[in-house]
Motif scaffolding. Structure first.
Motif, mmCIF file in Angstrom:
data_model
loop_
_atom_site.group_PDB
_atom_site.id
_atom_site.type_symbol
_atom_site.label_atom_id
_atom_site.label_comp_id
_atom_site.label_asym_id
_atom_site.label_seq_id
_atom_site.Cartn_x
_atom_site.Cartn_y
_atom_site.Cartn_z
ATOM 1 N N GLY A 88 0.817 -1.197 0.000
ATOM 2 C CA GLY A 88 0.000 0.000 0.000
ATOM 3 C C GLY A 88 0.853 1.249 0.000
ATOM 4 O O GLY A 88 2.094 1.177 0.018
ATOM 5 N N PRO A 89 0.234 2.415 -0.003
ATOM 6 C CA PRO A 89 0.980 3.681 -0.099
ATOM 7 C C PRO A 89 2.005 3.897 1.003
ATOM 8 O O PRO A 89 2.986 4.622 0.793
ATOM 9 C CB PRO A 89 -0.127 4.736 -0.029
ATOM 10 N N ASP A 90 1.817 3.297 2.159
ATOM 11 C CA ASP A 90 2.762 3.485 3.267
ATOM 12 C C ASP A 90 3.804 2.372 3.340
ATOM 13 O O ASP A 90 4.586 2.321 4.290
ATOM 14 C CB ASP A 90 2.003 3.547 4.602
ATOM 15 N N SER A 91 3.822 1.488 2.361
ATOM 16 C CA SER A 91 4.721 0.333 2.410
ATOM 17 C C SER A 91 6.138 0.700 1.969
ATOM 18 O O SER A 91 6.369 1.688 1.265
ATOM 19 C CB SER A 91 4.187 -0.787 1.506
ATOM 20 N N ALA A 92 7.061 -0.135 2.374
ATOM 21 C CA ALA A 92 8.446 0.017 1.929
ATOM 22 C C ALA A 92 8.552 -0.225 0.430
ATOM 23 O O ALA A 92 9.319 0.446 -0.267
ATOM 24 C CB ALA A 92 9.343 -0.953 2.698
ATOM 25 N N VAL A 93 7.784 -1.174 -0.080
ATOM 26 C CA VAL A 93 7.844 -1.498 -1.516
ATOM 27 C C VAL A 93 7.393 -0.313 -2.361
ATOM 28 O O VAL A 93 8.038 0.020 -3.365
ATOM 29 C CB VAL A 93 6.990 -2.752 -1.816
ATOM 30 N N TRP A 94 6.309 0.353 -1.968
ATOM 31 C CA TRP A 94 5.877 1.535 -2.729
ATOM 32 C C TRP A 94 6.940 2.628 -2.671
ATOM 33 O O TRP A 94 7.165 3.321 -3.667
ATOM 34 C CB TRP A 94 4.538 2.057 -2.198
ATOM 35 N N ALA A 150 12.095 -4.116 6.410
ATOM 36 C CA ALA A 150 10.709 -4.051 5.954
ATOM 37 C C ALA A 150 10.633 -4.297 4.453
ATOM 38 O O ALA A 150 9.755 -5.026 3.977
ATOM 39 C CB ALA A 150 10.093 -2.692 6.299
ATOM 40 N N TYR A 151 11.547 -3.714 3.685
ATOM 41 C CA TYR A 151 11.519 -3.918 2.239
ATOM 42 C C TYR A 151 11.752 -5.381 1.893
ATOM 43 O O TYR A 151 11.016 -5.972 1.080
ATOM 44 C CB TYR A 151 12.559 -3.049 1.531
ATOM 45 N N VAL A 152 12.767 -6.000 2.489
ATOM 46 C CA VAL A 152 13.082 -7.400 2.181
ATOM 47 C C VAL A 152 11.902 -8.297 2.557
ATOM 48 O O VAL A 152 11.530 -9.200 1.804
ATOM 49 C CB VAL A 152 14.363 -7.846 2.906
ATOM 50 N N ALA A 153 11.318 -8.045 3.733
ATOM 51 C CA ALA A 153 10.196 -8.867 4.195
ATOM 52 C C ALA A 153 8.985 -8.706 3.286
ATOM 53 O O ALA A 153 8.315 -9.692 2.937
ATOM 54 C CB ALA A 153 9.836 -8.507 5.635
ATOM 55 N N GLU A 154 8.691 -7.469 2.886
ATOM 56 C CA GLU A 154 7.537 -7.246 2.018
ATOM 57 C C GLU A 154 7.740 -7.874 0.648
ATOM 58 O O GLU A 154 6.848 -8.545 0.115
ATOM 59 C CB GLU A 154 7.267 -5.742 1.883
#
Length: 309
Positions: A45-51, A176-180
């Motif tokens: 989502g917009p608050d995610s590390a991936v975004w 957080a990025y790696v986990a997501e």
């Protein structure tokens, strides 16, 4: 250039730049518009590390870095050499990769699975043999879990490291990025993908004895050093390529036969020129891409439906 001609020049440059990333599509591709459809919020989502990472400009450098890393695995490189048309249709291959990344990043869960299943089906025909680091002939398959794992690790490491070096903050940090993004690994059939930066480094180190340089690697490297881009994009690309090389682990640079940018024995700073080029590209492409806009439209629609219950 006169002020009268400047807007026309900028418009032409922007269209050419957008064309590089969209396989010269004259309109927004339908698949990006369809990301506004779907019945759930998706994996991120917009608050995610991936975004935060994928919505920035650092994936441009990360894509080059990932290709350099992936090429060092002889099984992965054999598949690219034997089946890829990256030299004949580089923009088409780039557009296909972008499609998968953004579908998983911004699509709903059904779209993410469908997009990944589509890639897996394409990979079914990619198999053959390669010579490993010990000189033995080995079979390869693009969907082999160990080769697919290396591709996922190289991708995750490239996107994370490039953003850490040239991008902004990551919500929740590197872990957080790696986990997501482990979700993407699972969608591609990879068992137990890493879920922390430490685990990412550990799994990557497990491949050290398998990585090697080869004629295939040098062929790909020559192409990456001077791809068939429009002439006005080549100076900026050279800066970004230098930034990708500078971000590599020394052991990987050495395997590739590359050196970090330098003047004699003195290393050259690349962070500022890389960020400058990325800023220019951001100006050309806009602050928000069509995939993200579509995802936000879907989220807004779902919020309205939830509020009406």
């Amino acid at each position: 250039m006169s002020a009268l001609h400047l807007p026309r020049f900028i418009g032409s440059w922007r269209r050419q730049l957008i064309g590089t990333f969209s396989n010269n599509a004259v309109e927004i591709p339908q698949w990006e518009l369809e990301l506004a459809e779907g019945d759930d919020a998706g994996h991120f989502g917009p608050d995610s590390a991936v975004w935060a990472v994928h919505g920035s400009m650092t994936p441009i450098i990360a894509g080059v870095r990932a290709l350099l890393l992936q090429a060092l695995h002889p099984g992965a490189m054999a598949g690219v050499h034997d089946f890829s048309d990256y030299k004949e249709d580089p923009l088409g291959r780039l557009a296909g990769t972008i499609r998968w990344i953004f579908t998983v990043t911004y699509g709903d869960t059904a779209a993410a699975k469908a997009g990944s299943d589509w890639v897996l089906r394409l990979h079914e025909r990619v198999h053959g043999t390669y010579v490993d680091a010990d000189g033995a002939v080995q079979p390869y398959s693009a969907n082999d879990p160990e080769i697919a794992r290396w591709v996922h690790l190289a991708f995750t490491d490239a996107f994370l490291s490039s953003h850490q070096r040239y991008g902004g903050p990551i919500p929740g940090g590197a872990d957080a990025y790696v986990a997501e993004w482990a979700v993407a690994g699972e969608l591609m059939g990879i068992p137990d993908p890493p879920r922390s930066e430490a685990e990412l480094r550990k799994q990557m180190a497990g491949y050290d004895t398998q990585l090697r340089n080869s004629a295939y690697v040098q062929e790909a490297l020559k192409f990456l050093q001077r791809p068939p881009l429009p002439r006005n994009q080549l100076p900026g690309y050279k800066v970004l390529f230098a930034g990708a090389v500078a971000s590599l682990e020394p052991k990987h640079r050495e395997l590739l036969g590359l050196r970090a940018p330098h003047l004699g024995p003195v290393p050259l700073p690349v962070r500022f020129p890389v960020k400058l080029v990325l800023g220019v590209i951001r100006f050309g492409l806009g602050t928000q891409g069509p995939s993200e806009r579509s995802a936000r439209e879907r989220l807004a629609r779902l919020d309205r439906l939830a509020g009406g219950r």
